[in-house]
Design a protein around this motif. Structure first.
Motif, PDB file in Angstrom:
ATOM      1  N   ALA A 179       0.687  -1.021  -0.109  1.00  0.00           N
ATOM      2  CA  ALA A 179       0.094  -0.024  -0.032  1.00  0.00           C
ATOM      3  C   ALA A 179       0.868   1.247  -0.090  1.00  0.00           C
ATOM      4  CB  ALA A 179      -1.081   0.020   1.132  1.00  0.00           C
ATOM      5  N   LYS A 180       1.989   1.181  -0.120  1.00  0.00           N
ATOM      6  CA  LYS A 180       2.926   2.272  -0.216  1.00  0.00           C
ATOM      7  C   LYS A 180       3.043   3.014  -1.472  1.00  0.00           C
ATOM      8  CE  LYS A 180       4.778   2.821   4.216  1.00  0.00           C
ATOM      9  NZ  LYS A 180       4.584   4.122   4.653  1.00  0.00           N
ATOM     10  N   GLU A 181       3.250   4.227  -1.349  1.00  0.00           N
ATOM     11  CA  GLU A 181       3.316   4.883  -2.729  1.00  0.00           C
ATOM     12  C   GLU A 181       4.767   4.708  -3.561  1.00  0.00           C
ATOM     13  OE1 GLU A 181       3.067   9.015  -2.706  1.00  0.00           O
ATOM     14  OE2 GLU A 181       3.522   9.370  -4.672  1.00  0.00           O
ATOM     15  N   ASP A 182       4.707   4.319  -4.808  1.00  0.00           N
ATOM     16  CA  ASP A 182       5.940   3.912  -5.495  1.00  0.00           C
ATOM     17  C   ASP A 182       6.743   5.191  -6.105  1.00  0.00           C
ATOM     18  OD1 ASP A 182       7.501   2.545  -7.126  1.00  0.00           O
ATOM     19  OD2 ASP A 182       6.124   2.148  -8.539  1.00  0.00           O
ATOM     20  N   VAL A 183       7.646   5.789  -5.457  1.00  0.00           N
ATOM     21  CA  VAL A 183       8.406   7.007  -5.652  1.00  0.00           C
ATOM     22  C   VAL A 183       9.482   6.602  -7.030  1.00  0.00           C
ATOM     23  CG1 VAL A 183       9.319   9.057  -5.136  1.00  0.00           C
ATOM     24  CG2 VAL A 183       7.718   7.896  -3.821  1.00  0.00           C
ATOM     25  N   PHE A 234       5.814 -13.074 -11.146  1.00  0.00           N
ATOM     26  CA  PHE A 234       5.546 -12.600  -9.759  1.00  0.00           C
ATOM     27  C   PHE A 234       5.694 -10.990  -9.346  1.00  0.00           C
ATOM     28  CE2 PHE A 234       7.213 -12.702  -5.198  1.00  0.00           C
ATOM     29  CZ  PHE A 234       6.043 -12.782  -4.501  1.00  0.00           C
ATOM     30  N   ILE A 235       6.810 -10.777  -9.391  1.00  0.00           N
ATOM     31  CA  ILE A 235       7.052  -9.128  -9.638  1.00  0.00           C
ATOM     32  C   ILE A 235       6.242  -8.390 -10.539  1.00  0.00           C
ATOM     33  CG2 ILE A 235       8.800  -7.338  -9.378  1.00  0.00           C
ATOM     34  CD1 ILE A 235      11.061  -9.360  -9.431  1.00  0.00           C
ATOM     35  N   ALA A 236       5.933  -8.634 -11.566  1.00  0.00           N
ATOM     36  CA  ALA A 236       4.864  -7.968 -12.097  1.00  0.00           C
ATOM     37  C   ALA A 236       3.772  -7.974 -11.658  1.00  0.00           C
ATOM     38  CB  ALA A 236       4.760  -8.598 -13.672  1.00  0.00           C
ATOM     39  N   VAL A 237       2.966  -8.915 -11.120  1.00  0.00           N
ATOM     40  CA  VAL A 237       1.876  -9.159 -10.403  1.00  0.00           C
ATOM     41  C   VAL A 237       1.730  -8.335  -9.016  1.00  0.00           C
ATOM     42  CG1 VAL A 237       0.221 -10.575  -9.199  1.00  0.00           C
ATOM     43  CG2 VAL A 237       1.049 -11.190 -11.429  1.00  0.00           C
ATOM     44  N   ALA A 238       2.745  -8.368  -8.303  1.00  0.00           N
ATOM     45  CA  ALA A 238       3.030  -7.709  -7.144  1.00  0.00           C
ATOM     46  C   ALA A 238       3.142  -6.091  -7.292  1.00  0.00           C
ATOM     47  CB  ALA A 238       4.254  -8.086  -6.328  1.00  0.00           C
ATOM     48  N   VAL A 257      -3.514  -0.310  -5.215  1.00  0.00           N
ATOM     49  CA  VAL A 257      -3.941   0.019  -3.830  1.00  0.00           C
ATOM     50  C   VAL A 257      -3.177   1.224  -3.621  1.00  0.00           C
ATOM     51  CG1 VAL A 257      -4.645  -1.448  -2.191  1.00  0.00           C
ATOM     52  CG2 VAL A 257      -2.987  -2.161  -3.462  1.00  0.00           C
ATOM     53  N   ALA A 258      -1.861   1.555  -3.812  1.00  0.00           N
ATOM     54  CA  ALA A 258      -1.171   2.524  -3.461  1.00  0.00           C
ATOM     55  C   ALA A 258      -1.453   4.011  -3.860  1.00  0.00           C
ATOM     56  CB  ALA A 258       0.416   2.497  -3.818  1.00  0.00           C
ATOM     57  N   PRO A 259      -1.475   4.834  -3.027  1.00  0.00           N
ATOM     58  CA  PRO A 259      -1.667   6.256  -3.503  1.00  0.00           C
ATOM     59  C   PRO A 259      -0.552   6.908  -4.509  1.00  0.00           C
ATOM     60  CG  PRO A 259      -0.645   6.383  -1.387  1.00  0.00           C
ATOM     61  CD  PRO A 259      -0.661   4.987  -1.786  1.00  0.00           C
ATOM     62  N   HIS A 260      -0.899   7.540  -5.327  1.00  0.00           N
ATOM     63  CA  HIS A 260       0.155   8.284  -6.152  1.00  0.00           C
ATOM     64  C   HIS A 260       0.159   9.733  -6.247  1.00  0.00           C
ATOM     65  CE1 HIS A 260       3.126   8.262  -9.309  1.00  0.00           C
ATOM     66  NE2 HIS A 260       2.245   8.587 -10.444  1.00  0.00           N
ATOM     67  N   HIS A 261       0.962  10.415  -5.546  1.00  0.00           N
ATOM     68  CA  HIS A 261       0.685  11.993  -5.275  1.00  0.00           C
ATOM     69  C   HIS A 261       2.207  12.535  -5.691  1.00  0.00           C
ATOM     70  CE1 HIS A 261      -3.131  11.663  -4.085  1.00  0.00           C
ATOM     71  NE2 HIS A 261      -2.788  10.585  -2.857  1.00  0.00           N
ATOM     72  N   PRO A 262       2.847  12.488  -6.888  1.00  0.00           N
ATOM     73  CA  PRO A 262       4.209  12.928  -7.025  1.00  0.00           C
ATOM     74  C   PRO A 262       4.203  14.412  -6.891  1.00  0.00           C
ATOM     75  CG  PRO A 262       3.414  12.449  -9.190  1.00  0.00           C
ATOM     76  CD  PRO A 262       2.235  12.004  -8.070  1.00  0.00           C
ATOM     77  N   SER A 263       5.268  14.822  -6.162  1.00  0.00           N
ATOM     78  CA  SER A 263       5.574  16.166  -6.238  1.00  0.00           C
ATOM     79  C   SER A 263       6.876  16.528  -6.616  1.00  0.00           C
ATOM     80  CB  SER A 263       5.145  16.886  -4.826  1.00  0.00           C
ATOM     81  OG  SER A 263       6.064  16.439  -3.662  1.00  0.00           O
ATOM     82  N   LYS A 264       7.179  17.855  -6.649  1.00  0.00           N
ATOM     83  CA  LYS A 264       8.617  18.175  -6.888  1.00  0.00           C
ATOM     84  C   LYS A 264       9.722  17.746  -5.912  1.00  0.00           C
ATOM     85  CE  LYS A 264      11.395  21.710  -8.867  1.00  0.00           C
ATOM     86  NZ  LYS A 264      12.735  22.055  -7.934  1.00  0.00           N
ATOM     87  N   VAL A 265       9.289  18.005  -4.639  1.00  0.00           N
ATOM     88  CA  VAL A 265      10.309  17.651  -3.622  1.00  0.00           C
ATOM     89  C   VAL A 265      10.579  16.319  -3.333  1.00  0.00           C
ATOM     90  CG1 VAL A 265      10.727  18.085  -1.133  1.00  0.00           C
ATOM     91  CG2 VAL A 265       9.811  19.990  -2.446  1.00  0.00           C
ATOM     92  N   LYS A 266       9.285  15.535  -3.482  1.00  0.00           N
ATOM     93  CA  LYS A 266       9.207  14.092  -3.304  1.00  0.00           C
ATOM     94  C   LYS A 266      10.151  13.402  -4.310  1.00  0.00           C
ATOM     95  CE  LYS A 266       5.309  12.063  -1.975  1.00  0.00           C
ATOM     96  NZ  LYS A 266       3.743  11.875  -2.486  1.00  0.00           N
ATOM     97  N   ASN A 267      10.302  14.113  -5.278  1.00  0.00           N
ATOM     98  CA  ASN A 267      10.857  13.387  -6.455  1.00  0.00           C
ATOM     99  C   ASN A 267      12.582  13.674  -6.656  1.00  0.00           C
ATOM    100  OD1 ASN A 267       8.705  11.857  -7.136  1.00  0.00           O
ATOM    101  ND2 ASN A 267       8.347  13.133  -9.159  1.00  0.00           N
ATOM    102  N   GLU A 268      12.896  14.364  -5.588  1.00  0.00           N
ATOM    103  CA  GLU A 268      14.301  14.570  -5.488  1.00  0.00           C
ATOM    104  C   GLU A 268      15.199  13.528  -4.869  1.00  0.00           C
ATOM    105  OE1 GLU A 268      16.204  18.600  -4.816  1.00  0.00           O
ATOM    106  OE2 GLU A 268      15.101  18.514  -6.851  1.00  0.00           O
ATOM    107  N   PRO A 269      16.218  13.489  -5.431  1.00  0.00           N
ATOM    108  CA  PRO A 269      17.302  12.339  -4.613  1.00  0.00           C
ATOM    109  C   PRO A 269      17.298  12.579  -2.993  1.00  0.00           C
ATOM    110  CG  PRO A 269      18.338  13.307  -6.446  1.00  0.00           C
ATOM    111  CD  PRO A 269      17.301  14.192  -6.408  1.00  0.00           C
TER     112      PRO A 269
END
Lengths: 324, 126
Positions: free
Chosen positions: A62-66, B22-26, B33-45
């Motif tokens: 359930a973790k976000e995939d970054v 297996f990896i592809a399915v997972a 299920v997972a949230p997806h909210h990318p932001s500029k700061v989050k995508n920094e190394p």
């Protein structure tokens, strides 16, 4: 049994077996380490916290995939595959008993080492693709370490191969029905064990993941399931290597006391020996401090390699006298 | 090639395919299920919260490359030892002591190959 059915059955057995064992080993490690430093370890979910890992898995899914904006996206996605898939591949070659295995490869040892050699590639890709200084350093260190210890690993295995005269894992165990190779090749066993720790990036050779200096090494930027597969691959390799030590040196499914041979099924001995090795590896992690990088590289090239060559010469000299 | 060699390959590729699946399915499940909210700061190394300076894709120590070369040489030579080890019993039975001498020559040459970079100071990790 038709070949196709046999293949499907072996998959249906080895796949859940891998998942269960990995989950159990992670729980076992946390519990054992907790005992070593006087903590409690997982305890809330299920008896002795046994279900902790199921909840961890749910959390990770359930973790976000970054994926970092500047990362090399394709390599970033490929890397976890290259760490997990080889670890799973090796399961096809591990014999648990005389006739219980997915496939008895003629060149079982080559198959396993060939597969595991892909893992450093995955790790260095992960380090490089993340666009992060720490992960690049972690990946490079890990690759340098694993390739440096690959040579002594192959050489230590040669001892067992020479004695049994076969590369098939089943034949190697059968050759140990009277005397285990740990008795005939004690030095090869010690070398193999040390080298195995380095190959697995385990303490005291865990610089690639040194939390205190590299944040967490090559997988800093990975989150959620992608991170989980790095962990998965790592612990699957821990299991495979422990099984390999059991097969090569500890007599596989042969019982330690000849009188018990018929009474206890051989598979029990195999599992017990493998988990004994797993326990020792965890014990070492709880006890020894980390080495420095230069000490590590020198140890491989200047100590292990010459000693392995000497061991090889002595073994072949003794075998010549025996066979003549 | 005999038919059971193909069977070996079938096992290998099936295991690879199942691992990948297996990896592809997972990952697919996680995407659902997972949230997806990318932001500029989050995508920094991630470098411990500091603002990052410079970039990681630069030239690094050549020593890694040298060790990779050494690895290549020794790995190939060790692989050559395997057929010798498997056939050693037969060799001794048919050739006698000369089997040991030949093995000894090979191992000593391997040892010399180690001594050379050692004396040159290549094995020194600074």
């Amino acid at each position: 049994m038709s070949p196709l059915v046999r293949l499907l059955v072996s998959l249906a057995i080895s796949f859940p077996l891998l998942l269960l064992n990995v989950v159990f080993i992670i729980w076992f490690e946390r519990k054992t380490l907790a005992d070593i430093y006087g903590g409690i370890g997982p305890k809330h979910h299920g008896p002795f916290g046994l279900f902790q890992l199921a909840f961890d898995g749910m959390k990770l899914i359930a973790k976000e995939d970054v994926i970092p904006a500047k990362a090399d996206k394709m390599l970033f996605i490929i890397a976890p595959f290259l760490v997990f898939v080889p670890a799973f591949m090796t399961f096809a070659a591990i014999p648990v008993y005389n006739n219980i295995y997915a496939r008895n490869f003629d060149i079982g040892i080559f198959y396993i080492f060939g597969a595991t050699t892909l893992i450093p590639v995955g790790i260095i890709l992960a380090g490089w693709a993340s666009f992060n200084k720490y992960s690049l350093l972690g990946g490079l260190r890990s690759a340098a370490q694993q390739i440096s210890y690959e040579v002594p690993l192959l050489m230590a295995t040669l001892g067992a191969v020479m004695l049994s005269g076969s590369l098939s894992l089943v034949e190697i165990v059968k050759a140990q029905s009277k005397v285990w190779f740990i008795v005939l090749q004690p030095f090869a066993f010690i070398f193999f064990f040390i080298v195995m720790l380095a190959e697995l990036n385990r303490a005291p050779f865990d610089m690639p993941q040194a939390e205190s200096e590299l944040v967490a090494g090559y997988n800093v930027e990975y989150t959620g399931m992608r991170f989980a597969f790095f962990m998965f691959g790592e612990y699957a390799m821990l299991l495979v290597m422990s099984a390999l030590v059991t097969i090569l040196f500890l007599g596989g499914w042969n019982s330690p006391i000849p009188a018990l041979n018929g009474l206890v099924p051989g598979i029990t001995w195999f599992v017990l020996k493998t988990y004994l090795i797993v326990f020792i590896i965890i014990w070492i992690r709880g006890t020894f401090p980390r080495l420095r990088v230069d000490q590590l590289m020198h140890f491989s090239w200047k100590v292990l390699l010459p000693l392995n060559l000497a061991n090889l010469l002595i073994t072949s000299a003794i075998l010549t006298v025996v066979y003549l | 090639m005999q038919s059971w060699h193909y069977a070996d390959l079938v096992y290998m590729y099936t295991y690879i395919a199942v691992g990948i699946a297996f990896i592809a399915v997972a990952l697919g499940l996680s995407r659902l299920v997972a949230p997806h909210h990318p932001s500029k700061v989050k995508n920094e190394p991630y470098e411990c919260g500091e603002v990052i300076t410079g970039q990681p894709w630069i030239q690094f120590n050549v020593r890694y490359y040298v060790f990779a070369l050494l690895f290549l040489i020794f790995e190939v030579e060790t692989v050559f030892l395997y057929p010798l080890a498997v056939a050693y019993k037969t060799l001794v039975k048919t050739m006698g002591i000369s089997a040991f001498i030949e093995m000894g020559i090979f191992v000593v040459v391997l040892g010399l190959g180690l001594v050379y970079p050692w004396r040159k100071g290549i094995l020194k990790w600074v």
